[in-house]
Design a protein around this motif. Structure first.
Motif, short mmCIF file in Angstrom:
data_model
loop_
_atom_site.label_atom_id
_atom_site.label_comp_id
_atom_site.label_asym_id
_atom_site.label_seq_id
_atom_site.Cartn_x
_atom_site.Cartn_y
_atom_site.Cartn_z
N SER A 104 -84.68 49.84 -11.32
CA SER A 104 -83.92 48.26 -11.27
C SER A 104 -83.76 47.47 -12.68
CB SER A 104 -84.93 47.29 -10.51
OG SER A 104 -85.40 48.02 -9.50
N THR A 105 -84.64 47.87 -13.74
CA THR A 105 -84.14 47.11 -14.98
C THR A 105 -82.84 47.80 -15.75
OG1 THR A 105 -86.48 46.98 -15.44
CG2 THR A 105 -85.21 46.97 -17.53
N ILE A 106 -82.81 49.22 -15.42
CA ILE A 106 -81.67 49.74 -15.85
C ILE A 106 -80.10 49.38 -15.26
CG2 ILE A 106 -80.36 51.99 -16.00
CD1 ILE A 106 -82.76 53.44 -16.02
N ARG B 165 -67.28 49.29 -21.82
CA ARG B 165 -67.25 50.41 -22.88
C ARG B 165 -68.54 50.72 -23.35
NH1 ARG B 165 -62.88 49.41 -20.38
NH2 ARG B 165 -62.74 47.67 -21.82
N THR B 166 -69.26 49.51 -23.55
CA THR B 166 -70.69 49.65 -23.99
C THR B 166 -71.80 50.35 -23.09
OG1 THR B 166 -71.28 47.45 -23.36
CG2 THR B 166 -70.34 47.67 -25.58
N LEU B 167 -71.66 50.73 -21.94
CA LEU B 167 -72.19 51.14 -21.18
C LEU B 167 -72.71 52.61 -21.55
CD1 LEU B 167 -70.90 50.55 -17.62
CD2 LEU B 167 -72.95 49.52 -18.52
N GLN B 168 -71.67 53.21 -22.28
CA GLN B 168 -72.06 54.61 -22.94
C GLN B 168 -73.07 54.64 -23.78
OE1 GLN B 168 -68.53 56.15 -24.78
NE2 GLN B 168 -67.35 56.02 -22.70
N ASP B 169 -73.40 53.43 -24.57
CA ASP B 169 -74.32 53.36 -25.61
C ASP B 169 -75.74 53.35 -25.02
OD1 ASP B 169 -72.82 52.67 -28.42
OD2 ASP B 169 -71.59 51.73 -26.65
N PHE B 170 -75.79 52.63 -23.90
CA PHE B 170 -77.15 52.66 -23.21
C PHE B 170 -77.45 53.84 -22.49
CE2 PHE B 170 -80.02 51.53 -19.66
CZ PHE B 170 -81.07 50.79 -20.60
N MET B 171 -76.43 54.37 -21.90
CA MET B 171 -76.72 55.68 -20.89
C MET B 171 -76.88 56.85 -21.83
SD MET B 171 -73.80 55.23 -17.86
CE MET B 171 -74.31 56.87 -17.17
N LYS B 172 -76.43 56.89 -23.30
CA LYS B 172 -76.63 58.08 -24.03
C LYS B 172 -77.88 57.78 -25.07
CE LYS B 172 -72.63 57.98 -26.14
NZ LYS B 172 -71.62 58.16 -27.04
N ASN B 173 -78.74 56.80 -24.85
CA ASN B 173 -79.52 56.35 -25.38
C ASN B 173 -80.94 57.32 -25.05
OD1 ASN B 173 -82.47 54.57 -25.77
ND2 ASN B 173 -80.91 54.09 -27.45
N ARG B 174 -81.37 58.04 -26.21
CA ARG B 174 -82.31 59.32 -25.81
C ARG B 174 -83.57 58.63 -25.36
NH1 ARG B 174 -79.38 63.03 -24.52
NH2 ARG B 174 -78.05 64.15 -26.06
N LEU C 288 -86.92 58.33 -18.12
CA LEU C 288 -86.73 58.90 -16.76
C LEU C 288 -87.27 60.22 -16.83
CD1 LEU C 288 -83.41 57.41 -16.15
CD2 LEU C 288 -85.38 56.52 -15.49
N GLY C 289 -87.25 60.87 -17.70
CA GLY C 289 -87.90 62.25 -17.70
C GLY C 289 -89.31 62.41 -17.57
N VAL C 290 -89.94 61.22 -18.18
CA VAL C 290 -91.47 61.38 -18.10
C VAL C 290 -91.78 60.97 -16.62
CG1 VAL C 290 -93.45 60.15 -18.91
CG2 VAL C 290 -92.01 60.98 -20.61
N TYR C 291 -91.13 60.12 -16.08
CA TYR C 291 -91.55 59.84 -14.54
C TYR C 291 -91.24 60.90 -13.60
CZ TYR C 291 -91.14 54.79 -16.21
OH TYR C 291 -91.43 53.38 -16.79
N SER C 292 -90.10 61.60 -14.03
CA SER C 292 -89.93 62.79 -13.10
C SER C 292 -90.83 63.83 -13.22
CB SER C 292 -88.50 63.34 -13.55
OG SER C 292 -87.16 62.67 -13.40
N PHE D 126 -95.19 54.79 -21.32
CA PHE D 126 -93.87 55.01 -21.50
C PHE D 126 -93.23 53.62 -20.66
CE2 PHE D 126 -94.10 59.02 -23.42
CZ PHE D 126 -92.82 59.21 -23.88
N PHE D 127 -93.79 53.19 -19.58
CA PHE D 127 -93.32 52.26 -18.82
C PHE D 127 -93.36 50.83 -19.59
CE2 PHE D 127 -94.39 48.44 -15.93
CZ PHE D 127 -93.21 48.53 -15.10
N VAL D 128 -94.52 50.61 -20.31
CA VAL D 128 -94.39 49.48 -21.07
C VAL D 128 -93.49 49.58 -22.19
CG1 VAL D 128 -95.98 47.94 -22.62
CG2 VAL D 128 -96.91 49.05 -20.60
N LEU D 129 -93.21 50.62 -23.04
CA LEU D 129 -92.36 50.79 -24.08
C LEU D 129 -91.10 50.64 -23.66
CD1 LEU D 129 -94.05 53.80 -25.80
CD2 LEU D 129 -93.85 51.35 -26.79
N PHE D 130 -90.63 51.10 -22.47
CA PHE D 130 -89.37 50.90 -21.72
C PHE D 130 -88.93 49.57 -21.51
CE2 PHE D 130 -86.47 50.81 -17.94
CZ PHE D 130 -85.60 51.38 -18.40
N ILE D 131 -89.88 48.77 -20.95
CA ILE D 131 -89.73 47.45 -20.63
C ILE D 131 -89.17 46.49 -22.08
CG2 ILE D 131 -90.78 44.87 -20.00
CD1 ILE D 131 -90.07 47.14 -17.72
#
Length: 421
Positions: free
Chosen positions: A71-73, A87-96, A102-106, A143-148
């Motif tokens: 939801s935050t994303i 065009r700036t959507l790419q910058d957020f989506m490519k952010n490692r 999302l990988g840690v959640y998975s 990771f959840f806290v860091l992501f927020i």
């Protein structure tokens, strides 16, 4: 867009690693733990009933954190689209970091779910896997806290502008860095004239889209193997239609319709900033133009963008070389590609700001100041292009010649004029 930049790539990798981790932990529970159980602290060991309750609670908790994160994303993506630039959507989506979260959640969800599914009915059996599940859940919470925190920083326009500026600066350095192949700005004109007199074979585009990337090294090696010379009919970032000529090729053999050299050209549905310096600058331009629109009316953000564009032009001016000839290890010409002139980068950086900001003297002062700073750190060739473009900008500014705005604007212009000699 590169597969590695997709939201699903890293979560899929983490999910596969999680399956492997479940297999390892399960084998350890069934075969290794009975041997070393007497030496393992009791806090690590758990029976089946406690494990089942723990797994059930953790699945719900991890799924809730994942839902909130998604939801935050979506909020961040909506903000980028409406307030900054699509065009700036790419910058957020490519952010490692976002992808790793999302990988840690998975990883956590798959790990807990599979461990719950393989629980046996032996209630007396002790296990160590629930202890590791708790540790993984704690990591997931961190990771959840860091992501927020990360999302709240990333949605701030100043941080976004800084991120785009740093990434574009890296692209500029990479573009003009020393390569494993040879790059030249000039070549023997007799060789070029003889080449032009020969009839080339034309290779057409197999599909429509934006030119995203050209693998120069592989193309040069292919041309060397074929004893060919290839000339591009495009520049990185151009949109081409299916069937349009993309290469002229001078080769002894007859080229095929689907020639192999097309494999070294990446064509996609959207522009990316892998090799496209202009597109990276365009993101900052769009943020600036949107900031000075009547609906937002935020000239300070526009000036911030202009300052970063000026920094990029200063970097580009110091690194820029009009490279158009590429040769192999033996010094034989293999690829010809017309470069974008520096003045074109200059024009694409400010022409839209000139149109929409001509009535705002603070914005135009910011542009003149940015041009002055570029001139201050570059040589005469760049200064010549800067002053010609400055004259183009000055004509568009509408300011009362009897007011303080004109006095300050003239001061900025005089400073730029002095810097450009």
């Amino acid at each position: 867009m590169n597969v590695r930049d997709s939201f699903w790539f890293l979560p899929a990798i983490y999910g596969l690693i999680s399956i492997l981790a479940v297999i390892i932990v399960t084998i350890a529970d069934f075969f290794l733990l009975p041997i070393i159980q007497d030496f393992v602290p009791n806090i690590v060991l758990t029976n089946q009933d406690i494990a089942k309750s723990l797994y059930s609670a953790l699945i719900t908790a991890i799924l809730t954190m994942t839902t909130i994160s998604f939801s935050t994303i979506m909020v961040v993506l909506t903000t980028y689209t409406t307030q900054f630039s699509p065009r700036t959507l790419q910058d957020f989506m490519k952010n490692r970091f976002t992808q790793h979260v999302l990988g840690v959640y998975s990883f956590s969800f798959v790990f807990v779910l599979l461990n719950l599914l393989i629980l046996t009915e032996d209630k007396k059996k002790v296990m160590a896997s629930p202890f590791f599940t708790v540790l993984i859940s704690i990591v997931c919470l961190a990771f959840f806290v860091l992501f927020i925190h990360h999302s709240s920083r990333f949605v701030q326009v100043n941080n976004l502008i800084s991120e785009i500026r740093n990434r574009t600066s890296t692209v500029i350095k990479t573009t003009y860095a020393e390569k494993s192949f040879h790059e030249e700005t000039d070549w023997d004109q007799e060789v070029i004239n003889d080449l032009r007199q020969q009839e080339p074979q034309v290779i057409a585009a197999s599909h429509s889209g934006y030119i995203q990337q050209l693998q120069f090294k592989n193309l040069i090696e292919w041309a060397a193997n074929e004893d060919a010379i290839v000339e591009s009919e495009f520049q990185i970032g151009d949109y081409i239609q299916k069937g349009m000529p993309i290469f002229k090729c001078w080769c002894a053999r007859e080229m095929e319709a689907e020639e192999k050299c097309q494999q070294y050209l990446l064509i996609g549905n959207e522009r990316v900033d892998t090799q496209d310096i202009e597109f990276s600058i365009q993101k900052l331009v769009e943020i600036a133009v949107k900031a000075i629109s009547p609906g937002i009316n935020d000239p300070h953000t526009a000036i911030n963008c202009i300052n970063r564009i000026g920094s990029l032009l200063a970097d580009l001016g110091s690194e820029y070389q009009p490279i158009r000839y590429y040769s192999d290890d033996k010094g034989h010409l293999r690829v010809i590609m017309e470069p974008k002139p520096f003045e074109e980068y200059l024009y694409m950086s400010f022409y839209q700001i000139r149109i929409y900001g001509s009535n705002d003297v603070s914005v135009m002062n910011g542009v003149i100041e940015a041009l002055y700073q570029v001139a201050a750190v570059n040589g005469n060739e760049v200064k010549k292009d800067l002053w010609e473009f400055a004259e183009f900008l000055i004509k568009a500014v509408e300011v009362d010649r009897n007011g303080l705005d004109y006095k300050y604007f003239k001061k900025q212009v005089d400073k730029l004029s002095s810097a450009c000699a």
